[in-house]
Scaffold this motif. Sequence first.
Motif, short mmCIF file in Angstrom:
data_model
loop_
_atom_site.label_atom_id
_atom_site.label_comp_id
_atom_site.label_asym_id
_atom_site.label_seq_id
_atom_site.Cartn_x
_atom_site.Cartn_y
_atom_site.Cartn_z
N GLN A 68 0.84 -1.18 0.00
CA GLN A 68 0.00 0.00 0.00
C GLN A 68 0.88 1.25 0.00
OE1 GLN A 68 -3.34 -0.19 -0.37
NE2 GLN A 68 -2.94 -2.39 -0.51
N PRO A 69 0.57 2.26 -0.83
CA PRO A 69 1.36 3.48 -0.82
C PRO A 69 1.14 4.26 0.48
CG PRO A 69 -0.55 3.73 -2.24
CD PRO A 69 -0.54 2.30 -1.81
N VAL A 74 7.07 5.99 -0.46
CA VAL A 74 7.24 4.95 0.57
C VAL A 74 6.06 3.99 0.50
CG1 VAL A 74 7.47 4.50 3.05
CG2 VAL A 74 8.55 6.53 2.02
N TRP A 75 6.35 2.70 0.71
CA TRP A 75 5.34 1.65 0.61
C TRP A 75 5.26 0.85 1.90
CZ3 TRP A 75 2.37 1.17 -3.83
CH2 TRP A 75 2.80 1.93 -4.92
N SER A 76 4.11 0.26 2.12
CA SER A 76 3.92 -0.59 3.29
C SER A 76 4.68 -1.91 3.10
CB SER A 76 2.44 -0.89 3.48
OG SER A 76 1.98 -1.77 2.45
N GLN A 77 4.70 -2.70 4.16
CA GLN A 77 5.21 -4.06 4.05
C GLN A 77 4.34 -4.85 3.09
OE1 GLN A 77 4.78 -4.48 8.22
NE2 GLN A 77 3.08 -5.90 8.08
N PRO A 78 4.87 -5.91 2.48
CA PRO A 78 4.07 -6.67 1.50
C PRO A 78 2.93 -7.41 2.18
CG PRO A 78 6.14 -7.80 1.97
CD PRO A 78 6.23 -6.47 2.63
N ALA A 79 1.90 -7.65 1.40
CA ALA A 79 0.78 -8.46 1.86
C ALA A 79 1.23 -9.91 1.90
CB ALA A 79 -0.42 -8.28 0.93
N TRP A 80 1.73 -10.32 3.04
CA TRP A 80 2.36 -11.63 3.20
C TRP A 80 2.05 -12.11 4.60
CZ3 TRP A 80 4.78 -14.25 -0.62
CH2 TRP A 80 5.53 -15.37 -0.28
N THR A 289 5.27 -12.95 15.20
CA THR A 289 3.96 -12.83 15.83
C THR A 289 3.75 -11.38 16.22
OG1 THR A 289 4.79 -13.26 18.07
CG2 THR A 289 4.13 -15.17 16.76
N GLY A 290 2.48 -10.98 16.34
CA GLY A 290 2.18 -9.61 16.70
C GLY A 290 2.04 -8.72 15.49
N ASP A 291 1.86 -7.44 15.74
CA ASP A 291 1.57 -6.47 14.68
C ASP A 291 2.84 -5.76 14.24
OD1 ASP A 291 0.17 -4.87 12.91
OD2 ASP A 291 -0.46 -3.43 14.45
N ARG A 292 3.78 -6.53 13.69
CA ARG A 292 5.00 -5.90 13.16
C ARG A 292 4.66 -5.04 11.95
NH1 ARG A 292 9.51 -9.48 10.24
NH2 ARG A 292 7.68 -9.85 8.94
N ARG A 293 5.25 -3.87 11.88
CA ARG A 293 5.02 -2.99 10.74
C ARG A 293 6.35 -2.45 10.23
NH1 ARG A 293 -0.30 0.62 12.49
NH2 ARG A 293 -1.61 -1.16 13.13
N THR A 294 6.50 -2.51 8.91
CA THR A 294 7.68 -1.95 8.27
C THR A 294 7.25 -1.07 7.11
OG1 THR A 294 7.93 -3.83 6.77
CG2 THR A 294 9.11 -3.94 8.87
N ALA A 295 8.17 -0.26 6.64
CA ALA A 295 7.94 0.57 5.46
C ALA A 295 9.17 0.47 4.58
CB ALA A 295 7.69 2.02 5.86
N VAL A 296 8.98 0.60 3.27
CA VAL A 296 10.04 0.37 2.31
C VAL A 296 10.09 1.51 1.31
CG1 VAL A 296 10.75 -1.12 0.39
CG2 VAL A 296 9.95 -2.14 2.50
N LEU A 297 11.32 1.89 0.95
CA LEU A 297 11.53 2.88 -0.10
C LEU A 297 12.55 2.33 -1.07
CD1 LEU A 297 11.77 6.70 0.36
CD2 LEU A 297 13.45 5.55 -1.07
N HIS A 298 12.16 2.18 -2.34
CA HIS A 298 13.07 1.78 -3.41
C HIS A 298 13.74 3.06 -3.91
CE1 HIS A 298 9.60 -1.00 -3.42
NE2 HIS A 298 10.52 -1.93 -3.54
#
Length: 307
Positions: A68-69, A74-80, A289-298
């Motif tokens: 998600q943008p 910057v983008w969210s972590q992948p839907a995985w 486990t839990g609500d880990r959140r990352t963000a990514v920038l190419h």
Amino acid sequence: MTTSASGTTVAEVSGPEALSCGVRELLEPSGAVVVRGAGVDGADALAELADGLGLAALDQLEPFAARQPLGRGVWSQPAWPGTSPMCMHHELGWQRQPPPFLLVACLRTADSGGATGVADGRAVLPLLPDRMTERAGRNGWTLVRRYTGGLIGMSWQNAFPGLDTAAVEAYAAAEGVELTWDDRGLVTRRTRPAIRSAAPDGPLAWSNLLAFCSEWTMDPPVRDYLVTALGRQGLPFETCYGDGEPFTEADVDTVNTAYDRASARIHWQAGDVLLLDNIRTAHSMEPATGDRRTAVLHAGPASAGRP
């Protein structure tokens, strides 16, 4: 500083230290560095750090899994699924010119697990059998992707947001991608180098997309179900050597064993940022486990001079 058994070393620096260096300097010796305590808590902070490093966000097309943008490139972590691992890969490495750099920010830590593996492809290359590296070096690797909605994968509209069929066809032509439309959706096919260098005269590194996009990376029950339900021609992705020779389950196991030997593991703290040379250095994601959140920038250089 984190070091693997085979010598992949990931340095740790502070935010001010990072901003005082050039990107190439930061990324020695292994193509990865952790900026500890960077205080990155969202898209704006990550984009500002990239700008301070002389990097600019690049567009994202053809992701492996939907993101998600979040704004400012910057983008969210992948839907995985958080409980499933993601093996070693290079972001958008199937493109003709993948993003040179990748910034990954930890916005919220996992309750448990969730380490990121990092491995320098130059250290992986000599750990692989000659028969594999010689064939891959000579012929490259071929990827077939099938974009379908519903049961598996993603639709082509999600993979190419904002593009119509004519624009997708123009993109494919520019990328050297064979493209066909069928009653299920879009099918693409391309051949890419399996051994790359981050610089024209730089050392060679194994590029792990041949294994990452293989059907044999799927959990066996998932693969068996998809083959039964859709046939092999319905799998979302498959790979082979560039000359058509299959890349087997045993080959994937061989590559994964080499990465196990060469990988260092990053244990996250909220606000940390991992900077990677995306051409030379692969990264993985361990279950959490839990609500880990990352963000990514190419990212690529904002100007020719800085990194």
